[in-house]
Design a protein around this motif. Structure first.
Motif, PDB file in Angstrom:
ATOM      1  N   ILE A  72      22.437  29.673  -9.577  1.00 25.73           N
ATOM      2  CA  ILE A  72      21.148  29.812  -8.906  1.00 25.73           C
ATOM      3  C   ILE A  72      20.385  28.486  -8.888  1.00 25.73           C
ATOM      4  O   ILE A  72      19.831  28.080  -7.846  1.00 25.73           O
ATOM      5  N   LEU A  73      20.328  27.805 -10.036  1.00 24.59           N
ATOM      6  CA  LEU A  73      19.562  26.553 -10.087  1.00 24.59           C
ATOM      7  C   LEU A  73      20.151  25.513  -9.146  1.00 24.59           C
ATOM      8  O   LEU A  73      19.413  24.848  -8.405  1.00 24.59           O
ATOM      9  N   SER A  74      21.460  25.373  -9.142  1.00 23.27           N
ATOM     10  CA  SER A  74      22.111  24.428  -8.240  1.00 23.27           C
ATOM     11  C   SER A  74      21.825  24.782  -6.787  1.00 23.27           C
ATOM     12  O   SER A  74      21.583  23.900  -5.945  1.00 23.27           O
ATOM     13  N   TYR A  75      21.830  26.060  -6.479  1.00 22.87           N
ATOM     14  CA  TYR A  75      21.543  26.532  -5.122  1.00 22.87           C
ATOM     15  C   TYR A  75      20.109  26.188  -4.723  1.00 22.87           C
ATOM     16  O   TYR A  75      19.846  25.686  -3.613  1.00 22.87           O
ATOM     17  N   LEU A  76      19.146  26.429  -5.614  1.00 23.73           N
ATOM     18  CA  LEU A  76      17.754  26.100  -5.323  1.00 23.73           C
ATOM     19  C   LEU A  76      17.578  24.600  -5.108  1.00 23.73           C
ATOM     20  O   LEU A  76      16.887  24.163  -4.181  1.00 23.73           O
ATOM     21  N   GLU A  77      18.212  23.809  -5.956  1.00 24.34           N
ATOM     22  CA  GLU A  77      18.053  22.357  -5.857  1.00 24.34           C
ATOM     23  C   GLU A  77      18.639  21.807  -4.563  1.00 24.34           C
ATOM     24  O   GLU A  77      18.216  20.763  -4.073  1.00 24.34           O
ATOM     25  N   SER A  78      19.604  22.516  -3.992  1.00 18.78           N
ATOM     26  CA  SER A  78      20.180  22.060  -2.729  1.00 18.78           C
ATOM     27  C   SER A  78      19.318  22.455  -1.533  1.00 18.78           C
ATOM     28  O   SER A  78      19.516  21.949  -0.429  1.00 18.78           O
ATOM     29  N   GLY A  79      18.374  23.375  -1.741  1.00 17.42           N
ATOM     30  CA  GLY A  79      17.508  23.801  -0.647  1.00 17.42           C
ATOM     31  C   GLY A  79      17.602  25.271  -0.330  1.00 17.42           C
ATOM     32  O   GLY A  79      16.894  25.767   0.545  1.00 17.42           O
ATOM     33  N   GLY A  80      18.487  26.007  -1.006  1.00 16.62           N
ATOM     34  CA  GLY A  80      18.529  27.442  -0.840  1.00 16.62           C
ATOM     35  C   GLY A  80      17.282  28.083  -1.418  1.00 16.62           C
ATOM     36  O   GLY A  80      16.569  27.473  -2.234  1.00 16.62           O
ATOM     37  N   GLN A  81      16.995  29.303  -1.000  1.00 13.05           N
ATOM     38  CA  GLN A  81      15.772  29.958  -1.429  1.00 13.05           C
ATOM     39  C   GLN A  81      16.100  31.315  -2.019  1.00 13.05           C
ATOM     40  O   GLN A  81      17.033  31.990  -1.577  1.00 13.05           O
ATOM     41  N   VAL A  82      15.319  31.720  -3.028  1.00 18.47           N
ATOM     42  CA  VAL A  82      15.628  32.911  -3.796  1.00 18.47           C
ATOM     43  C   VAL A  82      14.379  33.769  -3.940  1.00 18.47           C
ATOM     44  O   VAL A  82      13.299  33.261  -4.265  1.00 18.47           O
ATOM     45  N   THR A 104       2.333  39.091 -11.918  1.00 18.06           N
ATOM     46  CA  THR A 104       3.531  39.908 -11.705  1.00 18.06           C
ATOM     47  C   THR A 104       4.316  39.454 -10.484  1.00 18.06           C
ATOM     48  O   THR A 104       5.333  40.062 -10.147  1.00 18.06           O
ATOM     49  N   GLY A 105       3.867  38.391  -9.829  1.00 19.65           N
ATOM     50  CA  GLY A 105       4.604  37.840  -8.701  1.00 19.65           C
ATOM     51  C   GLY A 105       4.123  36.439  -8.408  1.00 19.65           C
ATOM     52  O   GLY A 105       2.916  36.160  -8.445  1.00 19.65           O
ATOM     53  N   ALA A 106       5.057  35.529  -8.156  1.00 20.28           N
ATOM     54  CA  ALA A 106       4.698  34.134  -7.877  1.00 20.28           C
ATOM     55  C   ALA A 106       5.814  33.487  -7.079  1.00 20.28           C
ATOM     56  O   ALA A 106       6.959  33.956  -7.086  1.00 20.28           O
ATOM     57  N   VAL A 107       5.473  32.399  -6.377  1.00 16.40           N
ATOM     58  CA  VAL A 107       6.460  31.643  -5.626  1.00 16.40           C
ATOM     59  C   VAL A 107       6.238  30.157  -5.877  1.00 16.40           C
ATOM     60  O   VAL A 107       5.104  29.683  -5.877  1.00 16.40           O
ATOM     61  N   ALA A 108       7.318  29.451  -6.127  1.00 17.77           N
ATOM     62  CA  ALA A 108       7.273  27.995  -6.304  1.00 17.77           C
ATOM     63  C   ALA A 108       7.705  27.335  -5.004  1.00 17.77           C
ATOM     64  O   ALA A 108       8.699  27.734  -4.401  1.00 17.77           O
ATOM     65  N   THR A 109       6.943  26.317  -4.587  1.00 14.40           N
ATOM     66  CA  THR A 109       7.258  25.557  -3.380  1.00 14.40           C
ATOM     67  C   THR A 109       7.399  24.097  -3.779  1.00 14.40           C
ATOM     68  O   THR A 109       6.420  23.347  -3.782  1.00 14.40           O
ATOM     69  N   PRO A 110       8.594  23.673  -4.162  1.00 17.21           N
ATOM     70  CA  PRO A 110       8.775  22.298  -4.634  1.00 17.21           C
ATOM     71  C   PRO A 110       8.323  21.293  -3.579  1.00 17.21           C
ATOM     72  O   PRO A 110       8.719  21.387  -2.409  1.00 17.21           O
ATOM     73  N   LEU A 111       7.518  20.353  -3.987  1.00 12.45           N
ATOM     74  CA  LEU A 111       6.978  19.391  -3.038  1.00 12.45           C
ATOM     75  C   LEU A 111       8.077  18.542  -2.405  1.00 12.45           C
ATOM     76  O   LEU A 111       7.973  18.144  -1.241  1.00 12.45           O
ATOM     77  N   GLU A 112       9.140  18.283  -3.159  1.00 14.52           N
ATOM     78  CA  GLU A 112      10.211  17.428  -2.644  1.00 14.52           C
ATOM     79  C   GLU A 112      11.275  18.208  -1.890  1.00 14.52           C
ATOM     80  O   GLU A 112      12.204  17.626  -1.320  1.00 14.52           O
ATOM     81  N   ARG A 170      17.916  20.592   2.309  1.00 13.09           N
ATOM     82  CA  ARG A 170      16.887  21.183   3.169  1.00 13.09           C
ATOM     83  C   ARG A 170      15.529  20.734   2.643  1.00 13.09           C
ATOM     84  O   ARG A 170      15.049  21.243   1.635  1.00 13.09           O
ATOM     85  N   PRO A 171      14.876  19.806   3.314  1.00 16.10           N
ATOM     86  CA  PRO A 171      13.635  19.209   2.794  1.00 16.10           C
ATOM     87  C   PRO A 171      12.523  20.209   2.547  1.00 16.10           C
ATOM     88  O   PRO A 171      11.699  19.990   1.650  1.00 16.10           O
ATOM     89  N   ASP A 172      12.456  21.296   3.313  1.00 16.71           N
ATOM     90  CA  ASP A 172      11.383  22.267   3.107  1.00 16.71           C
ATOM     91  C   ASP A 172      11.874  23.495   2.345  1.00 16.71           C
ATOM     92  O   ASP A 172      11.216  24.529   2.328  1.00 16.71           O
ATOM     93  N   GLY A 173      13.045  23.408   1.723  1.00 16.18           N
ATOM     94  CA  GLY A 173      13.636  24.554   1.045  1.00 16.18           C
ATOM     95  C   GLY A 173      13.470  24.506  -0.451  1.00 16.18           C
ATOM     96  O   GLY A 173      12.606  23.831  -0.997  1.00 16.18           O
ATOM     97  N   GLY A 174      14.346  25.237  -1.111  1.00 14.14           N
ATOM     98  CA  GLY A 174      14.319  25.307  -2.560  1.00 14.14           C
ATOM     99  C   GLY A 174      13.190  26.163  -3.101  1.00 14.14           C
ATOM    100  O   GLY A 174      12.818  26.033  -4.262  1.00 14.14           O
ATOM    101  N   ARG A 175      12.669  27.069  -2.304  1.00 12.25           N
ATOM    102  CA  ARG A 175      11.547  27.894  -2.740  1.00 12.25           C
ATOM    103  C   ARG A 175      12.065  29.098  -3.536  1.00 12.25           C
ATOM    104  O   ARG A 175      13.079  29.690  -3.201  1.00 12.25           O
ATOM    105  N   PHE A 176      11.298  29.432  -4.570  1.00 12.90           N
ATOM    106  CA  PHE A 176      11.763  30.441  -5.528  1.00 12.90           C
ATOM    107  C   PHE A 176      10.627  31.421  -5.782  1.00 12.90           C
ATOM    108  O   PHE A 176       9.571  31.040  -6.298  1.00 12.90           O
ATOM    109  N   ALA A 177      10.836  32.676  -5.403  1.00 14.13           N
ATOM    110  CA  ALA A 177       9.830  33.718  -5.590  1.00 14.13           C
ATOM    111  C   ALA A 177      10.336  34.756  -6.579  1.00 14.13           C
ATOM    112  O   ALA A 177      11.516  35.114  -6.573  1.00 14.13           O
TER     113      ALA A 177
END
Length: 914
Positions: free
Chosen positions: A666-676, A755-763, A768-775
């Motif tokens: 999961i972490l590797s996927y997020l760092e590449s720009g995938g979203q969860v 009970t719910g949050a989403v991270a939007t990495p600035l980088e 995928r420059p606008d990806g890697g978001r994790f909710a």
């Protein structure tokens, strides 16, 4: 039908249950359900009983690490066929007075001395052969008896030893329970000699046994076999137990207390006379122990079907409560310290693996403990399903150093929980995977037949399994029993070399241990369905060519965890072009209609096109009709994960889904720009240190029953509950700049908790420059209102996770009808003009190579949406108004250009208005 029949002979059990206000039928009520879903409860329970049992046995062994007394040369010259123990026990004075007769047959041409093991703490007063007194010496733990004459081969002799003393210590215990005397023994591995003279070797079992014990009249003596007589002497009582089955010395036991006794009955597989199953309980343990002890009869039936009939059918099986840590598999009567279901199945399995077939020496102790530990998982599988089996095996995973084989059991620890128990159970599990059930269980049957009521070594097991299967298992046993560590696999694959083929490369990248030789199962996910193959891997880097029916989405190594291994899985060069992957991590059998109804209501994805993955196996009644066929099961491999732009994971931390999450990169996927988007009741256990850091959420949390789920961000709505939201992790506030709070519980605490949050990495992500978001959404999603949840998920996907992103070609059955054979059509995009996304219809009349790209008004390539071979059918492609780098393109005119093979292509005009 067998288990139903087993419940027909329970008169005393039902009576006791009625007296206690219970029916004793808790097993039938729980049948088919997994144990309680408290986080880590199974792991904690299993670790406790295995740790306690191992510690108890290791303490019993320590005495002999200081003064070892192994086999003497003269002990090979005779074979024991009978022991008779006559003991008088005084618990007040803590004194034993006894006479032990050893009946033996001479094996050598001439025998003039007999050597027995007996601790020098005990005093020998006389020795006789028959009725003739004999001379003896007692030194260094060896009692040497000078016979009345030289005995010749095949002659029988009977040596009687009168002795006395206080054997209390590490194998014989004077204690108290509930304010009453409690006398009990635990002789494994070398403790029998500490309280009675014997030939204390596993390779020479007595053919029969008598245990005659006199105790104060208020006490009950429980021991091996059947009770031949009970004599009332006034102030004392004498119990005479007899067994006609061969028995190792360490399996002879005493359990003495003012017990409450009750019985159940086991009906043999052939329908013959029932066998008594006897229980000796502390009065204080009733009625609490009745439900769990009542599992014993069903377990007997389950193990008899798998391993052959219960090996001591003419006598009994039972449990005796005592103050042992864990349990001890004394033959026909287990000494037991807890009423854990897993402990009961473990000790019962020992009656086959340890008692009927005993390790020849304690260097091969894994043949006892590994099989019994694996049998806990096998019982769980038969009762609760395959996922429960895998959860038990996951708990038993051991990745540390050391060999399973104990090279010198007289000087080294024998009962290592990680090696003898856990890794030993994985050897059994892996053998099952290598051989398949038919050969595996047939091999166990031959192993049993070859060593029935005797002893065996690892090599004996290997020979039986090889004989049945025809496989060479030398490398397997050398690396797993006599070697250390485990394989770490890295997987790579590429199309070709020929059409309809894929080349899969397996690399072993472990830092420790050898290169392992193992059959490695592979699960290949293709557009036309899965392909399962097994390859024989024995090199550090090895390539395999496999035929496939169509384009490959990904490859999973050992998806069903048949190997004790780790996978170095990283998402590399992800395409992120296959839309949303919905992953189910909620056990179908446990949550029944709750989870099925949630899927039928599309609660977790709404109208978003999805592909589906299930960490569990298909439920008995099949999948809800709304779901597409799963691409695979277990952990999601990196090669599959990287194809999808977003993953929705419906988790639960029950029945093993957490481990599949951990095995998914999961972490590797997020760092590449995938979203969860993770929805689960216990996110603390899913996140770990790295994902907490990635999310930007404080690790301080509380576990509560949620009272509400109140929206905190625009576009979201409050989510009502349809069931109890118990055992939910909630989190404190946080000021991280890239963290957006989505929901809060506003009731349970003075200060509302997240009970719910989403991270939007600035980088963004690397691909995928606008990806890697994790909710993360905390709660039991299957107990949330389906309509409210699906509306929120749709908002989360579109507003917070920017989905769809480079959506794949998705089949839409019946949409517009199929194109004529050989024709290709590019339909009118809709909406058009659009903001922010548009759908481009596509129809293929034949299997063909498709290239669909977006160009700007100056003819420059903006993004390639599809470039692959697709079968005939109707499709739609979504464009989110993003370029190839994932950046939003400006307002303007664009062109969708479709080219089939080398043809001229078709074009549609698109207008984007921002």
């Amino acid at each position: 039908m067998l288990l139903r029949r087993l419940f027909t002979r329970w008169p005393l059990l039902v009576l006791l249950g009625a007296l206690s206000g219970q029916t004793g039928m808790a097993w039938s009520e729980a049948q088919g359900q997994l144990p309680a879903d408290q986080p880590g409860a199974l792991a904690a329970r299993l670790h406790q009983h295995r740790r306690d049992e191992a510690a108890s046995k290791e303490r019993a062994a320590k005495r002999f690490l200081l003064e070892p007394a192994g086999k003497t040369a003269k002990q090979d010259l005779y074979d024991v066929h009978h022991y008779r123990l006559e003991l008088d026990l005084d618990p007040t004075a803590e004194w034993l007075t006894g006479t032990v007769l050893t009946g033996a047959r001479v094996l050598s041409p001439s025998l003039d001395t007999v050597e027995l093991h007996l601790d020098t703490d005990l005093t020998v007063s006389a020795v006789r052969v028959g009725n003739t007194p004999c001379l003896f010496t007692h030194q260094g733990g060896i009692l040497t008896v000078t016979l009345d004459r030289a005995y010749t081969q095949d002659e029988d002799l009977a040596v009687s030893v009168d002795y006395a003393g206080d054997p209390g210590g590490l194998s014989f215990f004077w204690s108290r329970a509930d304010g009453q005397p409690m006398i009990w023994t635990l002789s494994e591995p070398y403790g029998a000699r500490s309280w009675w003279p014997c030939k204390d070797l596993n390779t020479d079992k007595a053919d029969s046994l008598d245990v005659v014990v006199t105790v104060p009249a208020e006490l009950t003596v429980a021991s091996q076999g059947l009770l031949r007589s009970l004599t009332d002497n006034g102030d004392t009582r004498t119990f005479h137990w007899h067994s006609d089955y061969p028995i190792a010395t360490y399996l002879v036991s005493l359990a003495i207390h003012p017990y409450v006794q009750w019985s159940d009955w086991y009906t043999p597989l052939d329908g013959g006379d029932p066998m008594p199953v006897q229980f000796f309980n502390y009065p204080s343990h009733l009625p609490d122990y009745i439900p769990s002890y009542s599992l014993t009869v069903p377990m007997l039936g389950t193990f008899a079907l798998a391993f052959g009939e219960y090996p001591f059918l003419d006598e009994k099986y039972g449990h005796a409560d005592c103050q042992i840590g864990g349990g001890m598999e004394h033959q026909t009567l287990t000494s037991i310290g807890f009423d854990f279901e897993d402990l009961i199945s473990h000790e019962l399995a020992h009656q086959w693996w340890g008692d009927m077939v005993t390790c020849a020496d304690f260097g091969h102790i894994w043949l006892n403990e590994g099989f019994a530990t694996w049998s806990e998982a096998y019982w769980a599988e038969q009762q609760y399903g395959r996922d429960a089996y895998l959860e038990y095996m996951d708990v038993a995973s051991y990745f540390g150093p050391g060999t399973i084989f104990v090279e010198d059991p007289l000087t080294q620890p024998i009962f290592d929980g990680g090696l003898s128990y856990d890794k030993g159970s994985w050897v059994v599990h892996m053998l099952r995977g290598v051989l398949g059930d038919e050969d595996f269980f047939a091999g166990l049957a031959l192993y049993r037949a070859n060593h029935l009521y005797g002893s065996a070594t690892t090599e004996d097991l290997q020979a039986a399994l090889e004989s049945v299967s025809g496989r060479d298992l030398e490398a397997f046993f050398q690396q797993w029993i006599y070697g250390e560590y485990f394989p770490v696999y890295a997987l790579d694959w590429a199309p070709g070399p020929g059409m309809g083929e894929i080349t899969i490369t397996i690399n072993q990248v472990q830092d420790n241990g050898p290169i392992f030789t193992m059959p490695v199962p592979l699960h290949i996910v293709t557009e036309h369905g899965p392909v399962d193959v097994t390859v024989e891997n024995n090199q550090a880097s090895q390539a395999f060519v496999v035929e496939v029916p169509g384009p490959v989405l990904g490859v999973a190594l050992d998806p069903d965890h048949w190997i004790l291994r780790q996978v170095a899985d990283q998402v590399t060069e992800p395409s992120l072009d296959h839309g949303v992957l919905l992953v189910n991590g909620v056990h179908w059998g446990t949550y029944g209609t709750e989870i099925s109804n949630a899927y039928e209501g599309q609660a977790f994805w709404g109208d978003t096109p999805i592909r589906f993955w299930d960490v569990f196996q298909e439920p008995e009644g099949g999948y809800p009709g709304i779901l597409p066929a799963p691409l695979g099961h277990g952990a999601v491999p990196a090669s599959v994960l990287g194809r999808f732009s977003t993953v929705i994971w419906v988790g639960n931390n029950h029945a093993g889904d957490l481990e599949h999450w951990k095995d998914t990169p999961i972490l590797s996927y997020l760092e590449s720009g995938g979203q969860v988007l993770l929805m689960t009741r216990l996110p603390y256990y899913f996140l770990g240190v790295d994902l907490f850091r990635y999310l930007g959420l404080d690790r301080s949390y509380d576990q509560v029953t949620l009272n509400n789920c109140v929206a905190q961000a625009g576009g979201l709505q409050d989510i009502p509950f349809t069931g109890v939201q118990s055992d939910i992790d909630v989190f404190d506030g946080n000021d991280q700049p890239d963290l957006t709070v989505l929901f809060k519980d506003t009731v349970s605490f003075a200060e509302p908790r997240i009970t719910g949050a989403v991270a939007t990495p600035l980088e963004g992500g690397t691909q995928r420059p606008d990806g890697g978001r994790f909710a993360v959404l905390c709660g039991r999603p299957y107990r949330m209102d389906s309509l409210a949840l699906q509306k929120n998920v749709e908002v989360l996907l579109e507003q917070f996770l920017l989905e769809p992103y480079n959506q794949p070609v998705v089949p839409v059955p019946g949409e517009g009808g199929p194109a004529p054979l050989g024709a290709v059509r590019l339909g009118q995009p809709y909406p058009n003009p659009f903001n922010p996304r548009t759908v481009i219809p596509l129809e293929l009349g034949t299997d063909t190579e498709v290239n669909l790209s977006i160009f700007d008004s100056r003819g420059r390539l903006v993004r390639t949406l599809v470039r692959e071979r697709r079968p005939a059918g109707s499709y739609r492609i979504l464009w989110q108004g993003l370029d190839s780098q994932g950046r939003l393109v400006p307002s303007g005119v664009y062109f969708a250009h479709l080219r089939e093979g080398e043809g001229p292509g078709l074009t549609r005009r698109l207008t984007l208005l921002r």
